[in-house]
Design an enzyme around this catalytic site. Structure first.
Site, PDB file in Angstrom:
ATOM      1  N   LYS A  49       0.223  -0.170   9.274  1.00 33.55           N
ATOM      2  CA  LYS A  49      -1.086  -0.802   9.501  1.00 33.55           C
ATOM      3  C   LYS A  49      -0.918  -2.093  10.296  1.00 33.55           C
ATOM      4  O   LYS A  49      -1.687  -2.383  11.221  1.00 33.55           O
ATOM      5  CB  LYS A  49      -1.784  -1.064   8.156  1.00 33.55           C
ATOM      6  CG  LYS A  49      -2.258   0.219   7.480  1.00 33.55           C
ATOM      7  CD  LYS A  49      -2.663   0.044   6.016  1.00 33.55           C
ATOM      8  CE  LYS A  49      -3.011   1.406   5.407  1.00 33.55           C
ATOM      9  NZ  LYS A  49      -3.290   1.336   3.970  1.00 33.55           N
ATOM     10  N   GLN A  93      -3.641  -2.617  -1.008  1.00 27.15           N
ATOM     11  CA  GLN A  93      -2.981  -1.309  -0.967  1.00 27.15           C
ATOM     12  C   GLN A  93      -2.922  -0.688  -2.365  1.00 27.15           C
ATOM     13  O   GLN A  93      -2.545  -1.344  -3.332  1.00 27.15           O
ATOM     14  CB  GLN A  93      -1.577  -1.462  -0.372  1.00 27.15           C
ATOM     15  CG  GLN A  93      -0.841  -0.158  -0.138  1.00 27.15           C
ATOM     16  CD  GLN A  93      -1.488   0.726   0.930  1.00 27.15           C
ATOM     17  OE1 GLN A  93      -2.064   0.245   1.892  1.00 27.15           O
ATOM     18  NE2 GLN A  93      -1.394   2.022   0.757  1.00 27.15           N
ATOM     19  N   ASP A 116     -11.763  -1.030   3.497  1.00 28.78           N
ATOM     20  CA  ASP A 116     -11.248   0.159   2.822  1.00 28.78           C
ATOM     21  C   ASP A 116     -12.388   1.050   2.320  1.00 28.78           C
ATOM     22  O   ASP A 116     -12.180   2.228   2.042  1.00 28.78           O
ATOM     23  CB  ASP A 116     -10.433  -0.298   1.602  1.00 28.78           C
ATOM     24  CG  ASP A 116      -9.016   0.216   1.627  1.00 28.78           C
ATOM     25  OD1 ASP A 116      -8.693   1.057   2.472  1.00 28.78           O
ATOM     26  OD2 ASP A 116      -8.233  -0.243   0.779  1.00 28.78           O
TER      27      ASP A 116
HETATM   28  N1  GUN Z   1      -3.322   4.255  -0.698  1.00 24.89           N
HETATM   29  C1  GUN Z   1      -3.410   5.494  -0.174  1.00 24.89           C
HETATM   30  N2  GUN Z   1      -4.420   5.550   0.725  1.00 24.89           N
HETATM   31  C2  GUN Z   1      -4.963   4.326   0.764  1.00 24.89           C
HETATM   32  C3  GUN Z   1      -6.039   3.749   1.507  1.00 24.89           C
HETATM   33  O1  GUN Z   1      -6.718   4.379   2.313  1.00 24.89           O
HETATM   34  N3  GUN Z   1      -6.281   2.447   1.272  1.00 24.89           N
HETATM   35  C4  GUN Z   1      -5.572   1.730   0.375  1.00 24.89           C
HETATM   36  N4  GUN Z   1      -5.901   0.463   0.195  1.00 24.89           N
HETATM   37  N5  GUN Z   1      -4.581   2.219  -0.331  1.00 24.89           N
HETATM   38  C5  GUN Z   1      -4.286   3.515  -0.138  1.00 24.89           C
END
Ligand code: GUN
Length: 289
Positions: A49, A93, A116
């Site tokens: 990211k 996350q 998110d």
């Molecule tokens: N863990 C797995 N997929 C995601 C996501 O799209 N966002 C976040 N914050 N954590 C994740």
């Protein structure tokens, strides 16, 4: 059978975003990534990211609280980021350590910075078909992947395997929406579903998001179906340097020959999730400007 190339579609999206960000006046959009602890998958996702943000010209900030951080302390950190005018998007996350209530954390992120899309307000906006909100990145990425692969869900039976907050529930709502590309007839299956293969076999479009390696076998798929594999499972593999390989929720070698289109793992949905996060961050910057 046609392979849906998530890397290629994500690259096109990233190029579009890069041009959009270059043309934005003033401060560049800023995403803050919060990763608690050192879960190996999370380390790799957050790194990806960060790299993609840099590629597009976004500013990113990484905050790495220790795994022992309390929920109260994490809330205080989020309150600070919510109030910080230089932060446009906040992502915590998942998964979080067990002593922290993950959904409570998602709720703590200000809705206008919730890139998110896991906050109650943004999930509600998906249900209300209110486009001022943020759609969770993986579901949004799946819809974009389908649209850019020429798959129109109108009148199709879309079967979603999995009812998670992150993928299953929101993608079902999106496929159901009354708008171009959507208008699907949606069934959600989960661990308590009886006669699961009988239902998945009805799918024109099967979205597998159950988090179980190679769960979907050929006998569960209708010939000619479109299969979207959302799974990213680490399975032990002594022949690999890392000791593991990534596999989806679909037994690819067996299922692919039956499909009209299918996404690979890796290189399918994964890159789209990251691209949509960047798109949401640019949107957050615009909405706050
Ligand atoms: N863990 C797995 N997929 C995601 C996501 O799209 N966002 C976040 N914050 N954590 C994740």
């Amino acid at each position: 059978m046609e392979l849906i190339d998530g890397n290629q579609i994500a690259a096109a999206l990233i190029a579009e975003l890069k041009a959009e960000v270059a043309a934005l006046p003033g401060r560049k959009p800023c995403i803050t990534l919060v990763r608690v602890g050192d879960d190996p998958a999370s380390v790799s996702y957050v790194r990806k990211k960060e790299k993609t943000a840099a590629e597009i010209g976004l500013t990113s900030r990484i905050i790495l609280p220790p795994v022992t951080i309390s929920q109260t302390e994490l809330f205080a950190l989020l309150d600070e980021l919510n109030a910080d005018p230089t932060v446009d998007g906040i992502l915590v996350q998942s998964p979080l350590p067990r002593h922290i209530d993950e959904v409570a954390v998602f709720r703590r992120v200000a809705p206008e910075k919730d890139v998110d899309g896991f906050n109650t307000i943004n999930l509600g906006k998906v249900a209300q078909e209110d486009e001022t909100g943020f759609v969770a990145c993986t579901p949004a990425g799946i819809m974009e992947l389908l649209a850019r692969s020429g798959v129109d869900l109108k009148g199709k039976h879309v079967v979603v395997l999995g009812r998670s907050l992150i993928v299953g529930k929101p993608v079902a709502l999106l496929a159901l929406q009354k708008k171009a590309g959507a208008n699907g007839t949606v069934t959600i299956c989960h661990s308590a579903t009886a006669n699961l293969p009988a239902i998945t076999r009805q799918a024109d479009v099967l979205i597998a998001a159950i988090g179980r390696a190679e769960f979907v076998t050929a006998d569960m798929v209708k010939p000619g179906a479109v299969v979207i594999d959302v799974g990213i499972n680490r399975v032990a593999d002594a022949t690999k340097k890392t000791g593991h390989r990534l596999t989806g929720d679909v037994k690819f070698d067996e299922v692919a020959p039956h499909c009209s289109k299918i996404t690979p793992v890796p290189g399918g949905v994964g890159p789209m999730t990251v691209a949509m996060l960047m798109k949401n961050t640019v949107k957050a910057r615009r909405l706050r400007a």
